[in-house]
Enzyme design. Structure first.
Site, PDB file in Angstrom:
ATOM      1  N   LYS A   1      22.743  31.313 -55.981  1.00  0.00           N
ATOM      2  CA  LYS A   1      22.878  29.908 -55.662  1.00  0.00           C
ATOM      3  C   LYS A   1      24.320  29.424 -55.758  1.00  0.00           C
ATOM      4  O   LYS A   1      24.787  28.655 -54.934  1.00  0.00           O
ATOM      5  CB  LYS A   1      21.999  29.087 -56.609  1.00  0.00           C
ATOM      6  CG  LYS A   1      20.504  29.393 -56.503  1.00  0.00           C
ATOM      7  CD  LYS A   1      19.753  28.511 -57.497  1.00  0.00           C
ATOM      8  CE  LYS A   1      18.298  28.913 -57.668  1.00  0.00           C
ATOM      9  NZ  LYS A   1      17.495  28.790 -56.474  1.00  0.00           N
TER      10      LYS A   1
ATOM     11  N   ASP B   1      10.419  29.837 -57.115  1.00  0.00           N
ATOM     12  CA  ASP B   1       9.986  31.048 -56.429  1.00  0.00           C
ATOM     13  C   ASP B   1      10.813  32.251 -56.886  1.00  0.00           C
ATOM     14  O   ASP B   1      10.278  33.266 -57.323  1.00  0.00           O
ATOM     15  CB  ASP B   1      10.101  30.858 -54.907  1.00  0.00           C
ATOM     16  CG  ASP B   1       9.491  32.027 -54.142  1.00  0.00           C
ATOM     17  OD1 ASP B   1       8.809  32.871 -54.768  1.00  0.00           O
ATOM     18  OD2 ASP B   1       9.689  32.103 -52.921  1.00  0.00           O
TER      19      ASP B   1
ATOM     20  N   ARG C   1      -1.739  49.899 -60.696  1.00  0.00           N
ATOM     21  CA  ARG C   1      -2.171  48.969 -61.746  1.00  0.00           C
ATOM     22  C   ARG C   1      -1.270  49.050 -62.964  1.00  0.00           C
ATOM     23  O   ARG C   1      -1.148  48.095 -63.721  1.00  0.00           O
ATOM     24  CB  ARG C   1      -3.617  49.273 -62.153  1.00  0.00           C
ATOM     25  CG  ARG C   1      -4.605  49.016 -61.035  1.00  0.00           C
ATOM     26  CD  ARG C   1      -5.967  49.563 -61.377  1.00  0.00           C
ATOM     27  NE  ARG C   1      -5.938  51.025 -61.530  1.00  0.00           N
ATOM     28  CZ  ARG C   1      -7.024  51.783 -61.713  1.00  0.00           C
ATOM     29  NH1 ARG C   1      -8.212  51.227 -61.779  1.00  0.00           N
ATOM     30  NH2 ARG C   1      -6.917  53.087 -61.847  1.00  0.00           N
TER      31      ARG C   1
ATOM     32  N   ASP D   1       4.769  25.116 -47.926  1.00  0.00           N
ATOM     33  CA  ASP D   1       6.184  24.998 -48.258  1.00  0.00           C
ATOM     34  C   ASP D   1       7.015  25.113 -46.973  1.00  0.00           C
ATOM     35  O   ASP D   1       6.851  26.056 -46.204  1.00  0.00           O
ATOM     36  CB  ASP D   1       6.537  26.135 -49.235  1.00  0.00           C
ATOM     37  CG  ASP D   1       7.880  25.928 -49.906  1.00  0.00           C
ATOM     38  OD1 ASP D   1       8.364  24.784 -49.935  1.00  0.00           O
ATOM     39  OD2 ASP D   1       8.442  26.928 -50.418  1.00  0.00           O
ATOM     40  N   HIS D   2       7.882  24.151 -46.729  1.00  0.00           N
ATOM     41  CA  HIS D   2       8.776  24.153 -45.565  1.00  0.00           C
ATOM     42  C   HIS D   2       8.080  24.347 -44.211  1.00  0.00           C
ATOM     43  O   HIS D   2       8.405  25.274 -43.452  1.00  0.00           O
ATOM     44  CB  HIS D   2       9.872  25.221 -45.705  1.00  0.00           C
ATOM     45  CG  HIS D   2      10.884  24.881 -46.757  1.00  0.00           C
ATOM     46  ND1 HIS D   2      11.855  23.918 -46.570  1.00  0.00           N
ATOM     47  CD2 HIS D   2      11.056  25.344 -48.018  1.00  0.00           C
ATOM     48  CE1 HIS D   2      12.576  23.831 -47.679  1.00  0.00           C
ATOM     49  NE2 HIS D   2      12.109  24.668 -48.571  1.00  0.00           N
TER      50      HIS D   2
HETATM   51 ZN   LIG Z   1      12.525  24.943 -50.553  1.00  0.00          ZN
END
Ligand SMILES: [Zn+2]
Length: 314
Positions: free
Chosen positions: A186, A258, A283, A83-84
């Site tokens: 965002k 993500d 756990r 990725d990227h």
């Molecule tokens: Zn991205």
């Protein structure tokens, strides 16, 4: 079945109007949660590793975890993508390390230079059976060291440039800026994706797979849990799932997720810590976190329309 490239997945996704989920992995629990979901839903899968993930967990650990996932799920096509990738050298390294797909992101460079470096990666990768994703236009938000633009609506990819870019660089898929953004913060208000741009590129490059980054929905239930149990994430907002579904039916064949993984894991861990403050067995909180990831990914596979599509992508 060994790891596959994204070729067949994208061919079927384009033909049958869905998108394949590309999920970022950083450790065992995240990977297991994703794999459990795709095994139950019989969906094709792209696992992604960023340079940050590799720095955190090391390539050998991540590859070993992914290899187990592939071995245990012979009827699921799984691709592994960088990725990227920021330079030719980084991409070369990941090709050499056995990745079946690499992304070169030179989108900050001028158009011709972006094409040049993409072409160089394409030549190296194709000679080794590896596919290449490139990026055009600029996204907003921040993801690790990938810092985006302030106002995404001013940086939408230009269809003429997209067509020229694909023809000249030879890349196998293209991430186009269409109004999405990285991270959990965002937008200030509900975003409008540039469906007209996706449609136009789709018309002019029939069957060509486009990629949408920064496409987490920043699911309310997890943000609320995080805030309820001592977190502080005011005004987090993502891409509405109905927009993601609509894009997936169009030329978008790969959707990157993500942030929603991170939120699911964090929310669950916070909840366990708050409800059972005496708990100190990892756990007992990583386990529920892994389960939350699994349920979230199962839901995403419905949003993307790729549940049940594993066999046609083999
Ligand atoms: Zn991205």
């Amino acid at each position: 079945m060994a790891l596959v490239s994204t070729k067949k997945m994208f061919e079927m996704a384009s033909k049958n109007g869905y998108a394949v989920g590309a999920f970022n992995v950083n450790n065992m629990e995240i990977t297991q949660g994703i794999i459990a979901a795709i095994a139950e839903e019989k969906a094709p899968l792209i696992l992604q590793v960023s340079r940050g993930a590799r720095a955190y967990a090391s390539n050998s650990y991540l590859k070993a975890i992914i290899n187990v996932a592939v071995e245990e799920n012979p009827d699921i096509p799984i691709a592994i993508n960088l990725d990227h990738g920021d330079t030719f050298e980084t991409c070369k390294q990941f090709v050499d390390d056995g990745f079946t797909s690499v992304m070169i992101d030179a989108s900050k460079q001028p158009f011709d230079e972006n094409i040049e470096v993409t072409k160089q990666v394409v030549e190296y990768a194709h000679a080794r059976g590896v596919v290449v994703e490139a990026e055009l236009g600029q996204l907003g938000g921040i993801e690790e060291d990938v810092v985006g633009v302030e106002d995404v609506s001013k940086h939408i990819a230009d269809p003429d440039q997209a067509v020229e870019f694909v023809e000249r660089s030879g890349c196998d898929s293209l991430a186009v800026a269409c109004g999405t953004s990285h991270g959990a913060y965002k937008f200030k208000s509900e975003p409008k994706l540039a469906f007209d741009v996706i449609a136009e590129i789709g018309d002019r490059l029939p069957g060509y797979p486009l990629v949408m980054h920064g496409s987490s929905s920043v699911l309310r239930e997890f943000v609320d849990l995080i805030n309820k149990y001592g977190g502080d994430m005011p005004n987090a907002m993502g891409v509405p799932e109905k927009s993601v579904s609509r894009a997936a039916k169009m030329a978008i064949c790969k959707v990157n997720i993500d942030t929603d993984l991170r939120l699911a894991l964090t929310a669950k861990i916070r909840q366990v810590f708050a409800e059972k403050p005496g708990e100190f067995d990892p756990r007992k909180y990583l386990g529920p976190g892994r389960e939350a990831i699994k349920e979230m990914v199962k839901h995403k596979l419905q949003v993307l329309g790729c549940a049940g599509k594993a066999s046609e992508c083999m």
